[in-house]
Design a protein around this motif. Structure first.
Motif, PDB file in Angstrom:
ATOM      1  N   LEU A 186       2.748   9.644 -31.469  1.00 11.34           N
ATOM      2  CA  LEU A 186       1.891   9.470 -32.635  1.00 11.34           C
ATOM      3  C   LEU A 186       0.787   8.468 -32.317  1.00 11.34           C
ATOM      4  CD1 LEU A 186       4.710   9.209 -35.316  1.00 11.34           C
ATOM      5  CD2 LEU A 186       3.367  11.214 -34.750  1.00 11.34           C
ATOM      6  N   THR A 187      -0.255   8.484 -33.088  1.00  5.90           N
ATOM      7  CA  THR A 187      -1.349   7.531 -32.901  1.00  5.90           C
ATOM      8  C   THR A 187      -1.156   6.337 -33.817  1.00  5.90           C
ATOM      9  OG1 THR A 187      -2.669   8.655 -34.576  1.00  5.90           O
ATOM     10  CG2 THR A 187      -2.951   9.359 -32.290  1.00  5.90           C
ATOM     11  N   ALA A 196       7.465   7.314 -40.204  1.00  4.32           N
ATOM     12  CA  ALA A 196       8.511   7.513 -39.211  1.00  4.32           C
ATOM     13  C   ALA A 196       8.355   6.540 -38.050  1.00  4.32           C
ATOM     14  CB  ALA A 196       8.461   8.947 -38.695  1.00  4.32           C
ATOM     15  N   GLY A 197       7.177   6.016 -37.851  1.00  2.00           N
ATOM     16  CA  GLY A 197       6.907   5.117 -36.739  1.00  2.00           C
ATOM     17  C   GLY A 197       5.627   5.534 -36.036  1.00  2.00           C
ATOM     18  N   ARG A 198       5.182   4.718 -35.143  1.00  4.79           N
ATOM     19  CA  ARG A 198       3.958   5.006 -34.397  1.00  4.79           C
ATOM     20  C   ARG A 198       4.176   4.605 -32.949  1.00  4.79           C
ATOM     21  NH1 ARG A 198      -0.054   5.974 -38.079  1.00  4.79           N
ATOM     22  NH2 ARG A 198       0.244   5.149 -40.177  1.00  4.79           N
ATOM     23  N   SER A 199       3.617   5.369 -32.031  1.00  4.13           N
ATOM     24  CA  SER A 199       3.675   5.017 -30.617  1.00  4.13           C
ATOM     25  C   SER A 199       2.311   5.293 -29.997  1.00  4.13           C
ATOM     26  CB  SER A 199       4.765   5.814 -29.901  1.00  4.13           C
ATOM     27  OG  SER A 199       4.519   7.195 -29.983  1.00  4.13           O
ATOM     28  N   TRP A 200       2.019   4.605 -28.909  1.00  6.75           N
ATOM     29  CA  TRP A 200       0.698   4.753 -28.300  1.00  6.75           C
ATOM     30  C   TRP A 200       0.755   4.332 -26.841  1.00  6.75           C
ATOM     31  CZ3 TRP A 200       2.386   0.923 -31.345  1.00  6.75           C
ATOM     32  CH2 TRP A 200       2.181  -0.400 -30.953  1.00  6.75           C
ATOM     33  N   MET A 201      -0.289   4.701 -26.110  1.00  5.95           N
ATOM     34  CA  MET A 201      -0.386   4.411 -24.687  1.00  5.95           C
ATOM     35  C   MET A 201      -1.538   3.443 -24.455  1.00  5.95           C
ATOM     36  SD  MET A 201      -0.925   7.038 -21.460  1.00  5.95           S
ATOM     37  CE  MET A 201      -2.597   7.472 -21.960  1.00  5.95           C
ATOM     38  N   ILE A 202      -1.297   2.474 -23.574  1.00 10.34           N
ATOM     39  CA  ILE A 202      -2.330   1.506 -23.188  1.00 10.34           C
ATOM     40  C   ILE A 202      -2.607   1.707 -21.706  1.00 10.34           C
ATOM     41  CG2 ILE A 202      -2.894  -0.945 -23.004  1.00 10.34           C
ATOM     42  CD1 ILE A 202      -0.829  -1.431 -25.227  1.00 10.34           C
ATOM     43  N   GLU A 203      -3.839   2.003 -21.355  1.00 11.97           N
ATOM     44  CA  GLU A 203      -4.207   2.225 -19.961  1.00 11.97           C
ATOM     45  C   GLU A 203      -4.879   0.974 -19.402  1.00 11.97           C
ATOM     46  OE1 GLU A 203      -5.089   6.734 -19.045  1.00 11.97           O
ATOM     47  OE2 GLU A 203      -6.381   6.036 -20.696  1.00 11.97           O
ATOM     48  N   ILE A 204      -4.330   0.468 -18.297  1.00 15.44           N
ATOM     49  CA  ILE A 204      -4.897  -0.679 -17.584  1.00 15.44           C
ATOM     50  C   ILE A 204      -5.119  -0.233 -16.147  1.00 15.44           C
ATOM     51  CG2 ILE A 204      -4.593  -3.097 -16.939  1.00 15.44           C
ATOM     52  CD1 ILE A 204      -2.609  -3.376 -19.227  1.00 15.44           C
ATOM     53  N   GLY A 205      -6.338   0.210 -15.860  1.00 21.52           N
ATOM     54  CA  GLY A 205      -6.599   0.790 -14.548  1.00 21.52           C
ATOM     55  C   GLY A 205      -5.776   2.058 -14.374  1.00 21.52           C
ATOM     56  N   SER A 206      -4.974   2.075 -13.317  1.00 20.96           N
ATOM     57  CA  SER A 206      -4.121   3.238 -13.056  1.00 20.96           C
ATOM     58  C   SER A 206      -2.764   3.141 -13.743  1.00 20.96           C
ATOM     59  CB  SER A 206      -3.906   3.388 -11.548  1.00 20.96           C
ATOM     60  OG  SER A 206      -3.284   2.219 -11.014  1.00 20.96           O
ATOM     61  N   LEU A 207      -2.506   2.025 -14.418  1.00 22.23           N
ATOM     62  CA  LEU A 207      -1.234   1.838 -15.098  1.00 22.23           C
ATOM     63  C   LEU A 207      -1.305   2.356 -16.530  1.00 22.23           C
ATOM     64  CD1 LEU A 207      -0.245  -1.800 -13.997  1.00 22.23           C
ATOM     65  CD2 LEU A 207       0.625   0.365 -13.095  1.00 22.23           C
ATOM     66  N   ALA A 208      -0.214   2.939 -16.970  1.00 26.73           N
ATOM     67  CA  ALA A 208      -0.105   3.406 -18.354  1.00 26.73           C
ATOM     68  C   ALA A 208       1.138   2.770 -18.972  1.00 26.73           C
ATOM     69  CB  ALA A 208      -0.007   4.921 -18.407  1.00 26.73           C
ATOM     70  N   LEU A 209       0.934   1.999 -20.030  1.00 25.77           N
ATOM     71  CA  LEU A 209       2.029   1.341 -20.739  1.00 25.77           C
ATOM     72  C   LEU A 209       2.238   2.039 -22.071  1.00 25.77           C
ATOM     73  CD1 LEU A 209       1.024  -2.399 -20.127  1.00 25.77           C
ATOM     74  CD2 LEU A 209       2.416  -0.901 -18.666  1.00 25.77           C
ATOM     75  N   TRP A 263       4.047   1.835 -25.839  1.00 23.60           N
ATOM     76  CA  TRP A 263       4.663   0.976 -26.851  1.00 23.60           C
ATOM     77  C   TRP A 263       4.872   1.779 -28.124  1.00 23.60           C
ATOM     78  CZ3 TRP A 263       1.196  -4.062 -26.499  1.00 23.60           C
ATOM     79  CH2 TRP A 263       1.354  -4.622 -25.231  1.00 23.60           C
ATOM     80  N   ARG A 264       5.741   1.249 -28.999  1.00 24.63           N
ATOM     81  CA  ARG A 264       5.952   1.900 -30.293  1.00 24.63           C
ATOM     82  C   ARG A 264       6.341   0.855 -31.331  1.00 24.63           C
ATOM     83  NH1 ARG A 264      10.325   0.022 -28.853  1.00 24.63           N
ATOM     84  NH2 ARG A 264      12.354   1.056 -28.771  1.00 24.63           N
ATOM     85  N   ILE A 265       6.120   1.246 -32.571  1.00 21.84           N
ATOM     86  CA  ILE A 265       6.517   0.413 -33.707  1.00 21.84           C
ATOM     87  C   ILE A 265       7.199   1.333 -34.717  1.00 21.84           C
ATOM     88  CG2 ILE A 265       4.294   0.618 -34.903  1.00 21.84           C
ATOM     89  CD1 ILE A 265       6.174  -2.642 -34.817  1.00 21.84           C
ATOM     90  N   ASN A 266       8.402   0.963 -35.135  1.00 24.34           N
ATOM     91  CA  ASN A 266       9.104   1.736 -36.163  1.00 24.34           C
ATOM     92  C   ASN A 266      10.021   0.791 -36.936  1.00 24.34           C
ATOM     93  OD1 ASN A 266      11.159   1.279 -34.359  1.00 24.34           O
ATOM     94  ND2 ASN A 266      11.718   3.417 -34.084  1.00 24.34           N
ATOM     95  N   GLY A 267      10.875   1.353 -37.777  1.00 19.28           N
ATOM     96  CA  GLY A 267      11.715   0.514 -38.623  1.00 19.28           C
ATOM     97  C   GLY A 267      12.592  -0.426 -37.838  1.00 19.28           C
ATOM     98  N   LEU A 268      13.214   0.065 -36.773  1.00 21.37           N
ATOM     99  CA  LEU A 268      14.074  -0.790 -35.950  1.00 21.37           C
ATOM    100  C   LEU A 268      13.274  -1.928 -35.323  1.00 21.37           C
ATOM    101  CD1 LEU A 268      16.681  -1.485 -34.454  1.00 21.37           C
ATOM    102  CD2 LEU A 268      16.081   0.259 -32.752  1.00 21.37           C
ATOM    103  N   ILE A 273       9.677  -6.744 -25.613  1.00 24.10           N
ATOM    104  CA  ILE A 273      10.863  -5.926 -25.338  1.00 24.10           C
ATOM    105  C   ILE A 273      11.159  -4.994 -26.501  1.00 24.10           C
ATOM    106  CG2 ILE A 273      13.378  -6.049 -25.070  1.00 24.10           C
ATOM    107  CD1 ILE A 273      12.900  -8.558 -23.330  1.00 24.10           C
ATOM    108  N   TRP A 274      11.027  -5.497 -27.731  1.00 23.40           N
ATOM    109  CA  TRP A 274      11.281  -4.633 -28.889  1.00 23.40           C
ATOM    110  C   TRP A 274      10.243  -3.511 -28.980  1.00 23.40           C
ATOM    111  CZ3 TRP A 274      15.589  -6.664 -28.801  1.00 23.40           C
ATOM    112  CH2 TRP A 274      15.911  -7.983 -29.112  1.00 23.40           C
ATOM    113  N   LEU A 275       9.015  -3.775 -28.544  1.00 23.28           N
ATOM    114  CA  LEU A 275       7.934  -2.798 -28.688  1.00 23.28           C
ATOM    115  C   LEU A 275       7.886  -1.773 -27.563  1.00 23.28           C
ATOM    116  CD1 LEU A 275       5.034  -5.213 -29.725  1.00 23.28           C
ATOM    117  CD2 LEU A 275       5.945  -3.375 -31.145  1.00 23.28           C
ATOM    118  N   ALA A 276       8.289  -2.141 -26.354  1.00 29.68           N
ATOM    119  CA  ALA A 276       8.013  -1.340 -25.164  1.00 29.68           C
ATOM    120  C   ALA A 276       8.927  -0.133 -25.056  1.00 29.68           C
ATOM    121  CB  ALA A 276       8.146  -2.205 -23.917  1.00 29.68           C
TER     122      ALA A 276
END
Length: 496
Positions: free
Chosen positions: A10-11, A67-80, A82-87, A138-141
């Protein structure tokens, strides 16, 4: 069950993304400021602590009904990822609450502790900021690179906090902790390398689709689990825990028992749900470790002579309840898994609040009486009823008596075990409750000895008692308002 982890693509809205960065970065900034200013009173800490809570409130409003949201963070060639939801919201709120309570407690504690190390106060605040930010990460990743980065930052900051007393025993315990943490990190990194080499992915959602049963997967999971369970002080990898708590400052013990050991468990359970969701036999082996932890930790807490050792061994025992999540979530039907999911995270939060309150209340008793032994508390009920009240209310949740949050959590775990016909875990829950009551009432048995001689006591400031009392009340009274947290946990996977 995997959908409850919030891995759906999700965005996230731009303003929510800003709030996430504030949640992660503000503790670091406030910690750096605290290291320069070194607040000697609690009110500046309280004012500063409101800022990240406001950012969390913004996220809560945005995600509460989603329901929650998740997204990708691009740092050069790295892709991280993360997400945020009720937990995630519940865990970040728990982190901020215990972190703020420990920060508010520390200035008065350092004034009252005659053996404090003055230079330690300057390092406490930056290390606390790093610890809170790394836990939030840690909770987000939901990718192994971010999780490894958060795990290492958390471990190094926790070791640094343990060394602040400057005592020889703290140095020895802290270095032992560092060595074992590095061993755990090495095992974790080897497991990550195996997964990356075999399937070329680090994001949990991608691994869930790509992994195939076989030797590489099982070796990777074994390495990841060994490293994380060592860091979590899971039985039988727990021997480092009691010496570390015995030599640390009281607010640091509260942080460590309430939050730090939970993060490694959180990562381990998350990885099992993603990589080996049907590994029933291995999950039951973890359940055997859980039962041994509950019983052995409870017996050792009952026998411990020092008050902080009682609480440290109690942590080993209570972590066993969390390990029951493996046999109750892995390879079980949806009804059992749903109950166990809710019970596990409520147990984590209930234990975090109760154990932090108990450590702070115990610290007040130790400072006031000058005694570190349980037997040295004789007669304390006449002089320090508020500290004992805080200890007792937190103990209600720890034992699992109504109407506390701990009761709700254990009831859900009990219901899950009954629904699935898992009779061994019913026995573990029952024996653990009796042992918890035994070592808690042992503390009160000494405290209420009425013919104890009158010692020269030194009462602690009222604010230190108030902080412990508020945490204990949170653990107790939140049991009456469980519908909100349960709705968040139940809605975590909706729409995925």
């Amino acid at each position: 069950m995997i959908e409850r982890l919030g891995l759906s693509p999700l965005t996230i809205q731009a303003e929510s993304m800003v709030a996430v960065w504030v949640v992660l970065g503000l503790p670091l900034l406030l910690g750096a400021v605290g290291g320069l200013v070194r607040p000697a009173r609690g009110w500046p800490v309280a004012m500063a602590g409101l800022l990240p809570l406001l950012a969390l409130a913004w996220l809560w409003r945005d995600v509460d009904s989603e329901a929650g949201r998740s997204w990708m963070i691009e740092i050069g060639s790295l892709a991280l990822y993360w997400r945020i939801n009720g937990l995630t919201l519940i865990l970040i709120a728990l982190t901020y609450l215990i972190g703020l309570a420990s920060a508010l407690y520390t200035p008065a504690y350092l004034r009252e502790d005659p053996q404090r190390e003055p230079r330690g106060q300057a390092w406490f605040w930056p290390l606390l900021g790093i610890l809170i930010s790394s836990l939030s990460l840690i909770w987000l990743a939901v990718d192994l690179l971010s999780l490894y980065f958060g795990l290492e930052l958390m471990g190094l900051s926790a070791v640094g906090l343990m060394l602040l007393t400057g005592k020889v025993d703290a140095l020895v315990a802290g270095l032992r902790y560092l060595l074992l943490a590095l061993v755990g990190s090495l095992a974790f990194l080897l497991g990550v390398s195996l997964l990356l080499g075999a399937w070329g992915r680090l994001d949990l959602a991608g691994l869930a689709r790509a992994v195939e049963p076989g030797a590489p997967l099982w070796v990777a999971v074994a390495l990841l689990s060994a490293g994380l369970l060592l860091k979590a002080a899971a039985f039988p990898l727990h021997a480092w825990l009691a010496p570390v708590h015995a030599s640390a400052w009281i607010p640091i013990s509260a942080l460590h028992a309430g939050l730090v050991v939970k993060a490694s468990f959180f990562i381990a359970l998350q990885l099992w749900l993603v990589l080996v969701p049907e590994a029933t036999v291995a999950a039951w082996a973890i359940g055997g470790m859980a039962g041994a932890a509950v019983i052995w930790g409870g017996v050792m807490a009952w026998r411990a002579a020092k008050l902080k050792d009682v609480l440290a061994w109690s942590t080993v025992s209570q972590l066993g309840y969390l390990l029951l999540a493996f046999p109750l979530l892995i390879g079980t039907d949806s009804a059992v898994a749903a109950l166990a999911w809710e019970g596990t995270w409520l147990q984590l939060a209930a234990h975090g609040l109760a154990k932090a309150a108990m450590f702070l209340a115990a610290g007040n008793l130790i400072l006031a009486t000058g005694e570190i032994r349980v037997a040295g508390l004789a007669g304390a009920s006449r002089r320090f009823p508020l500290s004992l009240l805080s200890f007792g209310m937190a103990a209600i949740s720890l034992v699992g008596l109504p109407p506390s949050m701990g009761f709700t959590a254990k009831w859900l775990l009990l219901h899950a075990a009954l629904t699935g016909g898992h009779w061994p875990w019913l026995a573990v829950l029952g024996i653990g409750t009796l042992l918890s009551a035994a070592y808690v009432f042992r503390v009160f048995r000494y405290s209420f000895i009425e013919d104890a001689p009158e010692y020269e006591f030194h009462p602690v400031p009222w604010g230190m008692d108030a902080i412990a009392l508020l945490l204990a009340l949170s653990a107790l009274l939140l049991g009456l308002a469980m519908e909100g947290p349960l709705d968040l946990l139940r809605g975590a996977g909706e729409g995925s």
